[in-house]
Design a protein around this motif. Structure first.
Motif, PDB file in Angstrom:
ATOM      1  N   ALA A  94      39.670 -11.883  29.530  1.00  0.00           N
ATOM      2  CA  ALA A  94      40.129 -12.917  30.466  1.00  0.00           C
ATOM      3  C   ALA A  94      39.704 -14.277  29.928  1.00  0.00           C
ATOM      4  O   ALA A  94      38.575 -14.449  29.460  1.00  0.00           O
ATOM      5  N   VAL A  95      40.631 -15.230  29.980  1.00  0.00           N
ATOM      6  CA  VAL A  95      40.336 -16.580  29.482  1.00  0.00           C
ATOM      7  C   VAL A  95      40.760 -17.606  30.528  1.00  0.00           C
ATOM      8  O   VAL A  95      41.606 -17.331  31.383  1.00  0.00           O
ATOM      9  N   GLU A  96      40.169 -18.769  30.429  1.00  0.00           N
ATOM     10  CA  GLU A  96      40.496 -19.840  31.376  1.00  0.00           C
ATOM     11  C   GLU A  96      41.904 -20.363  31.091  1.00  0.00           C
ATOM     12  O   GLU A  96      42.331 -20.480  29.941  1.00  0.00           O
ATOM     13  N   ARG A  97      42.569 -20.740  32.175  1.00  0.00           N
ATOM     14  CA  ARG A  97      43.918 -21.286  32.021  1.00  0.00           C
ATOM     15  C   ARG A  97      44.075 -22.505  32.917  1.00  0.00           C
ATOM     16  O   ARG A  97      44.027 -22.346  34.128  1.00  0.00           O
ATOM     17  N   PRO A  98      44.179 -23.736  32.355  1.00  0.00           N
ATOM     18  CA  PRO A  98      44.249 -24.026  30.921  1.00  0.00           C
ATOM     19  C   PRO A  98      42.919 -23.770  30.220  1.00  0.00           C
ATOM     20  O   PRO A  98      41.870 -23.712  30.872  1.00  0.00           O
ATOM     21  N   GLY A  99      42.995 -23.630  28.879  1.00  0.00           N
ATOM     22  CA  GLY A  99      41.791 -23.274  28.141  1.00  0.00           C
ATOM     23  C   GLY A  99      41.890 -23.667  26.676  1.00  0.00           C
ATOM     24  O   GLY A  99      42.648 -24.565  26.307  1.00  0.00           O
ATOM     25  N   TYR A 100      41.115 -22.958  25.859  1.00  0.00           N
ATOM     26  CA  TYR A 100      40.928 -23.327  24.448  1.00  0.00           C
ATOM     27  C   TYR A 100      41.722 -22.368  23.557  1.00  0.00           C
ATOM     28  O   TYR A 100      41.287 -21.230  23.325  1.00  0.00           O
ATOM     29  N   PRO A 101      42.860 -22.805  23.038  1.00  0.00           N
ATOM     30  CA  PRO A 101      43.747 -21.896  22.305  1.00  0.00           C
ATOM     31  C   PRO A 101      43.114 -21.252  21.069  1.00  0.00           C
ATOM     32  O   PRO A 101      43.448 -20.116  20.733  1.00  0.00           O
ATOM     33  N   LEU A 102      42.166 -21.935  20.412  1.00  0.00           N
ATOM     34  CA  LEU A 102      41.575 -21.321  19.214  1.00  0.00           C
ATOM     35  C   LEU A 102      40.738 -20.096  19.570  1.00  0.00           C
ATOM     36  O   LEU A 102      40.625 -19.162  18.778  1.00  0.00           O
ATOM     37  N   ALA A 103      40.170 -20.086  20.760  1.00  0.00           N
ATOM     38  CA  ALA A 103      39.436 -18.880  21.192  1.00  0.00           C
ATOM     39  C   ALA A 103      40.429 -17.734  21.405  1.00  0.00           C
ATOM     40  O   ALA A 103      40.179 -16.596  21.010  1.00  0.00           O
ATOM     41  N   TRP A 104      41.588 -18.061  22.010  1.00  0.00           N
ATOM     42  CA  TRP A 104      42.588 -16.994  22.224  1.00  0.00           C
ATOM     43  C   TRP A 104      43.006 -16.407  20.870  1.00  0.00           C
ATOM     44  O   TRP A 104      43.164 -15.199  20.737  1.00  0.00           O
ATOM     45  N   SER A 105      43.175 -17.271  19.874  1.00  0.00           N
ATOM     46  CA  SER A 105      43.571 -16.786  18.545  1.00  0.00           C
ATOM     47  C   SER A 105      42.510 -15.854  17.985  1.00  0.00           C
ATOM     48  O   SER A 105      42.835 -14.846  17.355  1.00  0.00           O
ATOM     49  N   ALA A 106      41.243 -16.209  18.184  1.00  0.00           N
ATOM     50  CA  ALA A 106      40.167 -15.363  17.642  1.00  0.00           C
ATOM     51  C   ALA A 106      40.187 -13.987  18.313  1.00  0.00           C
ATOM     52  O   ALA A 106      40.056 -12.957  17.649  1.00  0.00           O
ATOM     53  N   PHE A 107      40.388 -13.970  19.638  1.00  0.00           N
ATOM     54  CA  PHE A 107      40.432 -12.672  20.330  1.00  0.00           C
ATOM     55  C   PHE A 107      41.632 -11.850  19.851  1.00  0.00           C
ATOM     56  O   PHE A 107      41.525 -10.657  19.601  1.00  0.00           O
ATOM     57  N   ARG A 108      42.743 -12.532  19.688  1.00  0.00           N
ATOM     58  CA  ARG A 108      43.949 -11.804  19.251  1.00  0.00           C
ATOM     59  C   ARG A 108      43.777 -11.292  17.826  1.00  0.00           C
ATOM     60  O   ARG A 108      44.214 -10.195  17.498  1.00  0.00           O
ATOM     61  N   ALA A 109      43.122 -12.097  16.988  1.00  0.00           N
ATOM     62  CA  ALA A 109      42.909 -11.674  15.602  1.00  0.00           C
ATOM     63  C   ALA A 109      42.038 -10.416  15.552  1.00  0.00           C
ATOM     64  O   ALA A 109      42.111  -9.637  14.611  1.00  0.00           O
ATOM     65  N   ALA A 110      41.220 -10.236  16.587  1.00  0.00           N
ATOM     66  CA  ALA A 110      40.373  -9.035  16.647  1.00  0.00           C
ATOM     67  C   ALA A 110      41.112  -7.873  17.305  1.00  0.00           C
ATOM     68  O   ALA A 110      40.527  -6.815  17.540  1.00  0.00           O
ATOM     69  N   GLY A 111      42.376  -8.064  17.617  1.00  0.00           N
ATOM     70  CA  GLY A 111      43.179  -6.974  18.173  1.00  0.00           C
ATOM     71  C   GLY A 111      43.182  -6.930  19.691  1.00  0.00           C
ATOM     72  O   GLY A 111      43.775  -6.039  20.294  1.00  0.00           O
ATOM     73  N   ALA A 112      42.498  -7.862  20.346  1.00  0.00           N
ATOM     74  CA  ALA A 112      42.465  -7.869  21.815  1.00  0.00           C
ATOM     75  C   ALA A 112      43.662  -8.661  22.362  1.00  0.00           C
ATOM     76  O   ALA A 112      44.285  -9.441  21.643  1.00  0.00           O
ATOM     77  N   ASP A 113      43.961  -8.428  23.618  1.00  0.00           N
ATOM     78  CA  ASP A 113      44.945  -9.259  24.326  1.00  0.00           C
ATOM     79  C   ASP A 113      44.178 -10.211  25.228  1.00  0.00           C
ATOM     80  O   ASP A 113      43.055  -9.910  25.641  1.00  0.00           O
ATOM     81  N   VAL A 114      44.820 -11.332  25.545  1.00  0.00           N
ATOM     82  CA  VAL A 114      44.157 -12.244  26.482  1.00  0.00           C
ATOM     83  C   VAL A 114      44.999 -12.366  27.745  1.00  0.00           C
ATOM     84  O   VAL A 114      46.228 -12.249  27.707  1.00  0.00           O
ATOM     85  N   ILE A 115      44.301 -12.575  28.843  1.00  0.00           N
ATOM     86  CA  ILE A 115      44.996 -12.786  30.122  1.00  0.00           C
ATOM     87  C   ILE A 115      44.400 -14.040  30.767  1.00  0.00           C
ATOM     88  O   ILE A 115      43.174 -14.228  30.772  1.00  0.00           O
ATOM     89  N   GLY A 116      45.275 -14.901  31.279  1.00  0.00           N
ATOM     90  CA  GLY A 116      44.823 -16.179  31.817  1.00  0.00           C
ATOM     91  C   GLY A 116      44.330 -16.052  33.254  1.00  0.00           C
ATOM     92  O   GLY A 116      44.884 -15.309  34.059  1.00  0.00           O
TER      93      GLY A 116
END
Ligand SMILES: Cc1ncc(COP(=O)(O)O)c(C=O)c1O
Length: 284
Positions: free
Chosen positions: A9-31
């Motif tokens: 779970a990530v803040e929305r609006p939030g920090y897109p580079l953190a979302w990229s890092a989570f996605r790069a690790a294979g996770a999905d993000v939800i706002g």
């Protein structure tokens, strides 16, 4: 780290580079929506209840990125409680911890961590020294730190040891502390100047809450004004500004707002930037 199928779970609006890092690790993000008190913990709890994949939550409680709001004590306690009950890891990004101008310093969430709760506290020297100094730090339970160190070693065997030693010397001899004190003074004055200019020049078009610290003001536009259109017209005049859409997971209904950084501009530059920004205002 590879976490296929995990949900963060990530803040929305939030920090897109953190979302990229989570996605790069294979996770999905939800706002999860953010309001004047930070991340909406009731909404987070609802997701945790209904989605068994939820493993963690990433937050910027000191000054929420990008909206700058500070998470209050009650909300912090609720967040810790939800994380504990649903077994969520909290990733606390305290990227601007040095920059609190008003009131007393705020303790990180991690300061309240007990052994029944995993908090990964991360900090950066980017805002304190320079973004080009690629050093940060993390405080976390030992088993998580070991995994982090293993992954880091696989990517980049030993990091930058000379830089780490040089900075350790500057921390020990008090240089970094003095620098932080001075930077805090300078940025405080820049915040006040930007706030004054925005109040004088744009109060009919936009509102903001004075941030108690940090590096930027979150300027919310009045109805009928488009931040994207405004940003395009500012760019034509040579000014780069970040509209709300940059910080949103979904582009359908982004915040009509700007994150306006004041820290990197001196008095003259700030005055000029606000001048251009005002001139670039689209007609509503
Ligand atoms: C929300 C947030 N977290 C962390 C960072 C620091 O990132 P890094 O240490 O990779 O430069 C930044 C810098 O822009 C940031 O805005």
């Amino acid at each position: 780290m590879a976490y296929p199928g995990a949900l963060i779970a990530v803040e929305r609006p939030g920090y897109p580079l953190a979302w990229s890092a989570f996605r790069a690790a294979g996770a999905d993000v939800i706002g999860v929506p953010v309001d004047g008190g930070g991340i909406d913990v009731d909404a987070l709890e609802k997701i945790a209840r209904t989605n068994g994949r939820l493993r963690g939550v990433y937050v910027t409680p000191h000054h929420q990125y990008p909206t700058t709001v500070t998470m209050g004590v009650a909300r912090r306690l609720r967040l810790l409680d939800v994380a504990r009950r649903f077994g969520l890891v909290i990733i606390e990004d305290d990227y601007d911890n040095e920059y609190r101008f008003d009131g007393r310093p705020i303790l990180p969430l991690a300061a309240r961590a007990q052994s029944d709760l995993a908090i990964i506290y991360i900090g950066s020297l980017s805002k304190l020294l320079a973004p080009g100094i690629r050093l940060g730090y993390a405080v976390a339970p030992p088993q998580i730190l070991i995994q982090m160190a293993d992954r880091r070693e696989a990517l980049e065997r030993q990091g930058d040891l000379p830089l780490e030693h040089a900075l350790a010397d500057l921390i020990e001899d008090g240089t970094i502390k003095r620098h932080a004190r001075k930077a805090r003074r300078v940025y405080h004055a820049r915040r006040d100047l930007m706030a004054r200019l925005l109040g004088e020049r744009l109060s009919e078009d936009a509102q903001f809450t004075l941030p108690a610290g940090g590096l930027a003001i979150w300027l919310r536009l009045n109805d009928g004004l488009s931040a994207e259109t405004w940003a395009v017209s500012a760019a034509k005049l040579g000014l780069s500004v970040m509209p709300g859409i940059h910080f949103d997971l979904e582009t359908m209904k982004p915040a009509e707002a700007f994150r306006l950084g004041f820290a990197g501009l001196d008095e003259h530059e700030l005055t000029r930037a606000i001048d251009i920004f005002e001139r670039a205002k689209p007609s509503s």
